[in-house]
Design a protein around this motif. Structure first.
Motif, PDB file in Angstrom:
ATOM      1  N   SER A  51      55.035  52.582  -5.389  1.00 47.19           N
ATOM      2  CA  SER A  51      55.399  51.295  -5.996  1.00 47.19           C
ATOM      3  C   SER A  51      54.979  51.143  -7.449  1.00 47.19           C
ATOM      4  CB  SER A  51      54.808  50.148  -5.177  1.00 47.19           C
ATOM      5  OG  SER A  51      53.391  50.234  -5.143  1.00 47.19           O
ATOM      6  N   ASN A  52      53.983  51.899  -7.912  1.00 46.03           N
ATOM      7  CA  ASN A  52      53.521  51.727  -9.299  1.00 46.03           C
ATOM      8  C   ASN A  52      53.829  52.926 -10.187  1.00 46.03           C
ATOM      9  OD1 ASN A  52      51.730  53.482  -8.108  1.00 46.03           O
ATOM     10  ND2 ASN A  52      49.881  52.440  -8.804  1.00 46.03           N
ATOM     11  N   LEU A  53      54.662  53.869  -9.715  1.00 49.02           N
ATOM     12  CA  LEU A  53      55.012  55.037 -10.507  1.00 49.02           C
ATOM     13  C   LEU A  53      56.492  55.002 -10.881  1.00 49.02           C
ATOM     14  CD1 LEU A  53      53.012  57.827  -8.633  1.00 49.02           C
ATOM     15  CD2 LEU A  53      52.437  56.728 -10.811  1.00 49.02           C
ATOM     16  N   TYR A  54      56.769  55.078 -12.184  1.00 48.00           N
ATOM     17  CA  TYR A  54      58.123  54.941 -12.696  1.00 48.00           C
ATOM     18  C   TYR A  54      58.482  56.117 -13.598  1.00 48.00           C
ATOM     19  CZ  TYR A  54      58.214  50.101 -11.062  1.00 48.00           C
ATOM     20  OH  TYR A  54      58.197  48.983 -10.268  1.00 48.00           O
ATOM     21  N   LYS A  55      59.782  56.287 -13.814  1.00 45.33           N
ATOM     22  CA  LYS A  55      60.250  57.241 -14.815  1.00 45.33           C
ATOM     23  C   LYS A  55      61.358  56.579 -15.622  1.00 45.33           C
ATOM     24  CE  LYS A  55      63.895  59.777 -12.336  1.00 45.33           C
ATOM     25  NZ  LYS A  55      64.346  61.129 -11.917  1.00 45.33           N
ATOM     26  N   LEU A  56      61.593  57.101 -16.819  1.00 44.36           N
ATOM     27  CA  LEU A  56      62.618  56.560 -17.701  1.00 44.36           C
ATOM     28  C   LEU A  56      63.894  57.365 -17.523  1.00 44.36           C
ATOM     29  CD1 LEU A  56      63.024  54.408 -19.947  1.00 44.36           C
ATOM     30  CD2 LEU A  56      62.513  56.221 -21.599  1.00 44.36           C
ATOM     31  N   THR A  57      64.962  56.682 -17.104  1.00 41.72           N
ATOM     32  CA  THR A  57      66.260  57.319 -16.896  1.00 41.72           C
ATOM     33  C   THR A  57      67.336  56.444 -17.515  1.00 41.72           C
ATOM     34  OG1 THR A  57      65.526  58.308 -14.816  1.00 41.72           O
ATOM     35  CG2 THR A  57      67.897  58.182 -15.174  1.00 41.72           C
ATOM     36  N   ASN A  58      68.141  57.034 -18.417  1.00 40.25           N
ATOM     37  CA  ASN A  58      69.211  56.270 -19.080  1.00 40.25           C
ATOM     38  C   ASN A  58      68.674  54.977 -19.689  1.00 40.25           C
ATOM     39  OD1 ASN A  58      71.160  58.207 -18.326  1.00 40.25           O
ATOM     40  ND2 ASN A  58      71.420  57.219 -16.328  1.00 40.25           N
ATOM     41  N   HIS A  59      67.527  55.090 -20.358  1.00 43.12           N
ATOM     42  CA  HIS A  59      66.898  53.976 -21.074  1.00 43.12           C
ATOM     43  C   HIS A  59      66.404  52.872 -20.142  1.00 43.12           C
ATOM     44  CE1 HIS A  59      68.472  55.889 -24.659  1.00 43.12           C
ATOM     45  NE2 HIS A  59      69.692  55.841 -24.153  1.00 43.12           N
ATOM     46  N   GLN A  60      66.286  53.182 -18.853  1.00 38.87           N
ATOM     47  CA  GLN A  60      65.773  52.206 -17.896  1.00 38.87           C
ATOM     48  C   GLN A  60      64.616  52.814 -17.114  1.00 38.87           C
ATOM     49  OE1 GLN A  60      69.177  50.934 -15.490  1.00 38.87           O
ATOM     50  NE2 GLN A  60      69.064  48.928 -16.475  1.00 38.87           N
ATOM     51  N   LYS A  61      63.608  52.011 -16.842  1.00 42.11           N
ATOM     52  CA  LYS A  61      62.506  52.455 -16.004  1.00 42.11           C
ATOM     53  C   LYS A  61      62.835  52.172 -14.541  1.00 42.11           C
ATOM     54  CE  LYS A  61      58.975  51.885 -19.578  1.00 42.11           C
ATOM     55  NZ  LYS A  61      57.866  51.043 -20.070  1.00 42.11           N
ATOM     56  N   VAL A  62      62.846  53.240 -13.767  1.00 41.23           N
ATOM     57  CA  VAL A  62      63.159  53.136 -12.337  1.00 41.23           C
ATOM     58  C   VAL A  62      62.034  53.807 -11.553  1.00 41.23           C
ATOM     59  CG1 VAL A  62      65.646  53.108 -12.745  1.00 41.23           C
ATOM     60  CG2 VAL A  62      64.484  55.298 -12.350  1.00 41.23           C
ATOM     61  N   LEU A  63      61.934  53.473 -10.279  1.00 40.97           N
ATOM     62  CA  LEU A  63      60.923  54.114  -9.448  1.00 40.97           C
ATOM     63  C   LEU A  63      61.112  55.629  -9.478  1.00 40.97           C
ATOM     64  CD1 LEU A  63      60.792  51.692  -6.384  1.00 40.97           C
ATOM     65  CD2 LEU A  63      58.934  52.155  -7.994  1.00 40.97           C
ATOM     66  N   ASP A  64      60.026  56.332  -9.643  1.00 40.11           N
ATOM     67  CA  ASP A  64      60.071  57.789  -9.775  1.00 40.11           C
ATOM     68  C   ASP A  64      60.483  58.429  -8.451  1.00 40.11           C
ATOM     69  OD1 ASP A  64      59.744  60.376 -10.611  1.00 40.11           O
ATOM     70  OD2 ASP A  64      57.671  60.140 -11.265  1.00 40.11           O
ATOM     71  N   ASP A  65      61.483  59.322  -8.502  1.00 38.21           N
ATOM     72  CA  ASP A  65      61.889  60.074  -7.309  1.00 38.21           C
ATOM     73  C   ASP A  65      61.281  61.476  -7.298  1.00 38.21           C
ATOM     74  OD1 ASP A  65      63.297  61.258  -9.325  1.00 38.21           O
ATOM     75  OD2 ASP A  65      65.269  61.026  -8.387  1.00 38.21           O
ATOM     76  N   PHE A  66      60.438  61.759  -8.296  1.00 41.37           N
ATOM     77  CA  PHE A  66      59.681  63.021  -8.363  1.00 41.37           C
ATOM     78  C   PHE A  66      60.581  64.254  -8.303  1.00 41.37           C
ATOM     79  CE2 PHE A  66      57.250  59.753  -5.969  1.00 41.37           C
ATOM     80  CZ  PHE A  66      56.372  59.416  -6.984  1.00 41.37           C
ATOM     81  N   SER A  67      61.692  64.168  -8.989  1.00 38.63           N
ATOM     82  CA  SER A  67      62.652  65.272  -8.999  1.00 38.63           C
ATOM     83  C   SER A  67      62.150  66.469  -9.801  1.00 38.63           C
ATOM     84  CB  SER A  67      64.001  64.798  -9.556  1.00 38.63           C
ATOM     85  OG  SER A  67      63.833  64.188 -10.820  1.00 38.63           O
TER      86      SER A  67
END
Length: 271
Positions: free
Chosen positions: A142-158
């Motif tokens: 719940s507290n880990l995010y990543k930046l994708t397409n200029h948006q911060k979304v929950l990290d899927d750890f890809s």
């Protein structure tokens, strides 16, 4: 001689060694020396010196994922002249959200990762040493995010991957944080190495909550449930550390008994 040395963990019981929230392991197998993660700072170098370990002649560095407690030590390595393996999205900016504020926790911004070797499929990097990028997962924190397409979304750890050493038909599995879930990871290993037995599992199980508070990141019931599932695998030993946390370790120990041990800074394991 095949061995693993914990160069850095959250915990140290040896006065001459430094500890911090992070992970760095030196894996030695068949005359190959692989640094598995670099921790959050230069403590892994200090500890290597204290342990009289030479890490100037590494065969490779493997990054389990991009979080800074595993990659900030890159600042202190000659990354331009070092073989470094990583997941495909190692550059994805990562953030830890606390009290509404986002703290950058990705790979050091000053590190040039263009020369890194990105692992896109199960790859044998040396004889009997494999890297596996993990399958997509719906697990998030719940507290880990990543930046994708200029948006911060929950990290899927890809960007997460694991390392496997195959000795005859027996496997030793190395995981950094098991963000994909340790059960999911072991099931993937069993699927890809169906004719082998998993002998050892080494790494963090990501059961800690906020690192600075050292609280549990899931309920006691969930942790115990994972413990029972781990016990159902025909695995000899679990050597855990780092993001499992000592509180979760204490919950798992009665379930896994002699199978479970904690690796702290400076510990050496022969396998």
């Amino acid at each position: 001689m095949n061995k693993v040395t914990m160069l850095l963990d959250n915990v140290s019981y040896k006065k001459n060694l430094k500890h911090a929230h992070g992970l760095s392991l030196l894996i030695e197998y068949n005359n190959k020396k692989i640094l598995f993660d670099t921790g959050p700072n230069n403590f892994f170098l200090h500890n290597a010196e204290q342990l009289t370990i030479d890490i100037t002649n590494l065969d490779a560095v493997v990054l389990s994922h991009s979080h800074s407690d595993h990659t900030n030590g890159l600042r202190y390595l000659d990354t331009e002249n070092q073989i470094i393996y990583c997941g495909k999205e190692i550059d994805s900016p990562k953030y830890l959200r606390l009290l509404g504020f986002d703290k950058y926790v990705g790979i050091p911004k000053e590190v040039n990762s263009c020369s890194f070797s990105r692992i896109l499929k199960t790859t044998q990097i040396y004889p009997n040493i494999f890297l596996i990028p993990l399958k997509s997962t719906n697990l998030t924190t719940s507290n880990l995010y990543k930046l994708t397409n200029h948006q911060k979304v929950l990290d899927d750890f890809s960007d997460e991957l694991i390392l496997i050493i195959k000795n005859a038909n027996k496997l030793t599995v190395f995981t950094g944080c098991s963000h994909h879930g340790i059960i999911n990871i072991l099931n993937q290993v069993k699927e890809e190495f169906s004719n082998c037995l998993i002998k050892n599992v080494i790494g963090g199980f990501h059961m800690i909550g906020i690192p600075y508070l050292n609280n549990l990141g899931m309920s006691k019931k969930e942790i115990k449930s994972i413990g029972y599932k781990l016990n159902n695998f025909e695995i000899n030993h679990f050597y855990t550390c780092h993001c499992t946390g000592l509180k979760a370790f204490d919950l798992l120990k009665p379930i896994l008994s002699h199978k479970l041990n904690y690796l702290s800074t400076g510990d050496v394991l022969y396998y």
